[in-house]
Enzyme design. Structure first.
Site, PDB file in Angstrom:
ATOM      1  N   HIS A  90      -0.200  16.836   2.195  1.00  0.00           N
ATOM      2  CA  HIS A  90       0.659  15.568   2.156  1.00  0.00           C
ATOM      3  C   HIS A  90       1.346  15.800   0.715  1.00  0.00           C
ATOM      4  O   HIS A  90       0.574  16.077  -0.258  1.00  0.00           O
ATOM      5  CB  HIS A  90      -0.345  14.217   2.256  1.00  0.00           C
ATOM      6  CG  HIS A  90       0.465  13.235   2.234  1.00  0.00           C
ATOM      7  ND1 HIS A  90       1.101  12.650   3.312  1.00  0.00           N
ATOM      8  CD2 HIS A  90       0.901  12.268   1.293  1.00  0.00           C
ATOM      9  CE1 HIS A  90       1.944  11.495   3.063  1.00  0.00           C
ATOM     10  NE2 HIS A  90       1.695  11.375   1.852  1.00  0.00           N
ATOM     11  N   ASP A 169      -1.391  -0.068   8.408  1.00  0.00           N
ATOM     12  CA  ASP A 169      -0.520   0.471   7.687  1.00  0.00           C
ATOM     13  C   ASP A 169       0.898   0.281   7.953  1.00  0.00           C
ATOM     14  O   ASP A 169       1.947   0.231   7.139  1.00  0.00           O
ATOM     15  CB  ASP A 169      -1.087   1.995   7.306  1.00  0.00           C
ATOM     16  CG  ASP A 169      -0.063   2.918   6.324  1.00  0.00           C
ATOM     17  OD1 ASP A 169       0.081   2.487   5.240  1.00  0.00           O
ATOM     18  OD2 ASP A 169       0.454   3.665   6.875  1.00  0.00           O
ATOM     19  N   ARG A 176       6.372  -2.908   2.118  1.00  0.00           N
ATOM     20  CA  ARG A 176       6.392  -2.506   0.870  1.00  0.00           C
ATOM     21  C   ARG A 176       7.812  -2.024   0.531  1.00  0.00           C
ATOM     22  O   ARG A 176       8.288  -2.028  -0.403  1.00  0.00           O
ATOM     23  CB  ARG A 176       5.302  -1.434   0.785  1.00  0.00           C
ATOM     24  CG  ARG A 176       3.875  -1.828   0.482  1.00  0.00           C
ATOM     25  CD  ARG A 176       3.009  -0.520   0.506  1.00  0.00           C
ATOM     26  NE  ARG A 176       3.345   0.487  -0.304  1.00  0.00           N
ATOM     27  CZ  ARG A 176       3.174   1.702   0.091  1.00  0.00           C
ATOM     28  NH1 ARG A 176       2.446   2.199   1.031  1.00  0.00           N
ATOM     29  NH2 ARG A 176       3.342   2.698  -1.196  1.00  0.00           N
ATOM     30  N   SER A 191      -2.343   3.787   1.710  1.00  0.00           N
ATOM     31  CA  SER A 191      -1.541   4.296   2.589  1.00  0.00           C
ATOM     32  C   SER A 191      -1.708   5.703   3.102  1.00  0.00           C
ATOM     33  O   SER A 191      -1.747   5.945   4.250  1.00  0.00           O
ATOM     34  CB  SER A 191      -0.085   4.028   2.416  1.00  0.00           C
ATOM     35  OG  SER A 191       0.555   4.266   3.306  1.00  0.00           O
ATOM     36  N   LYS A 195      -4.357   7.298   6.435  1.00  0.00           N
ATOM     37  CA  LYS A 195      -3.740   8.167   7.592  1.00  0.00           C
ATOM     38  C   LYS A 195      -4.449   9.371   7.517  1.00  0.00           C
ATOM     39  O   LYS A 195      -4.687  10.245   8.546  1.00  0.00           O
ATOM     40  CB  LYS A 195      -2.185   8.296   7.535  1.00  0.00           C
ATOM     41  CG  LYS A 195      -1.711   7.178   7.749  1.00  0.00           C
ATOM     42  CD  LYS A 195      -0.130   7.304   7.681  1.00  0.00           C
ATOM     43  CE  LYS A 195       0.704   7.565   6.330  1.00  0.00           C
ATOM     44  NZ  LYS A 195       0.875   6.400   5.609  1.00  0.00           N
TER      45      LYS A 195
END
Length: 246
Positions: A90, A169, A176, A191, A195
């Site tokens: 990520h 989320d 956001r 967040s 995930k």
């Protein structure tokens, strides 16, 4: 309607506590997350607490509880059990997307399966999914079976967050984006890690960006985010098997 009204009235006190700089308890954070996922709390109150968190911050314990509550709002895919060798990666995002779209096929080519649950644009940044879906025929909305089929077929899968993965989320992510709360460290951590934990790969690589085009502008700010992400990932209740960070 009566239930929603009662929740909304009591939630004002939660907003005020964070506005005034107090730490929130686990039940208050769970109320926030569950209210977002179930639609019990109105968007204006969710947005108000997001701004209070952005301005006042959260300590490490609050951030852990936030992540756990967001994770618990949906299902878990347990990728570590189904495909133990799969690696998740990520990026915390910036103007460019210079790693994911290159790294995934490179690793797959040398026999390392890669499974990513990527994001869409947030703030000024574009998301990996936005770029992929700009190409005709590319479809990222896959369920768990679809992700596993891609992994087995070509060694790499980049998919979108489904409606059942951390649904809280999905609601807070959109808020956001329109409330100026994107840079908040605990909201970023909650967040991302909700995930990542829901996908549940055995190995996670975190690519934390810094600079003028990133959400964290300095090395110190990026290191702070990296430490917070790692702390959540290394918590005993979080780890599927092993985590690695870069």
């Amino acid at each position: 309607m009566a239930r929603r009204r009662r929740d909304s009235v009591s939630f004002v006190e939660v907003i005020a506590r964070k506005r005034d700089g107090h730490s929130l308890g686990r039940e208050e954070i769970e109320e926030f997350v569950q209210g977002a996922a179930a639609g019990r709390l109105p968007p204006e109150q969710l947005a108000a607490l997001l701004m209070a968190i952005c301005c006042r911050g959260m300590d490490e314990q609050e951030t852990h509880w936030l992540t756990e509550a967001m994770l618990a709002s949906g299902e878990r895919w347990e990728l570590a059990r189904l495909r133990p060798d799969a690696v998740d990666k990520h990026s915390t995002g910036g103007v460019g997307d210079t790693v994911s779209l290159i790294l995934a096929p490179l690793l797959a080519a040398v026999g390392v399966p890669v499974a990513m649950m990527a994001g869409r644009g947030l703030g000024h940044s574009q998301g990996t999914l936005d770029k992929l879906e700009a190409m005709p025929g590319v479809r990222c909305d896959r369920d768990r079976d679809g992700l596993l089929a891609l992994l087995d077929g070509c060694g790499a899968a980049i998919v979108a967050q489904t409606a059942t993965i951390a649904p809280a989320d999905r609601v807070l992510y959109a808020l956001r984006d329109v409330t100026g709360t994107v840079p908040s460290l605990p909201l970023i951590v909650g967040s991302i890690m909700s995930k990542k934990l829901a996908l549940g790969a055995a190995t996670l690589i975190l690519d934390v960006k810094m600079g003028s085009g990133a959400f964290r502008k300095t090395l110190a700010a990026a290191a702070e985010l990296a430490s917070a992400l790692r702390a959540v990932g290394r918590a005993p209740e979080s780890r599927p098997k092993r985590w690695s960070q870069t």
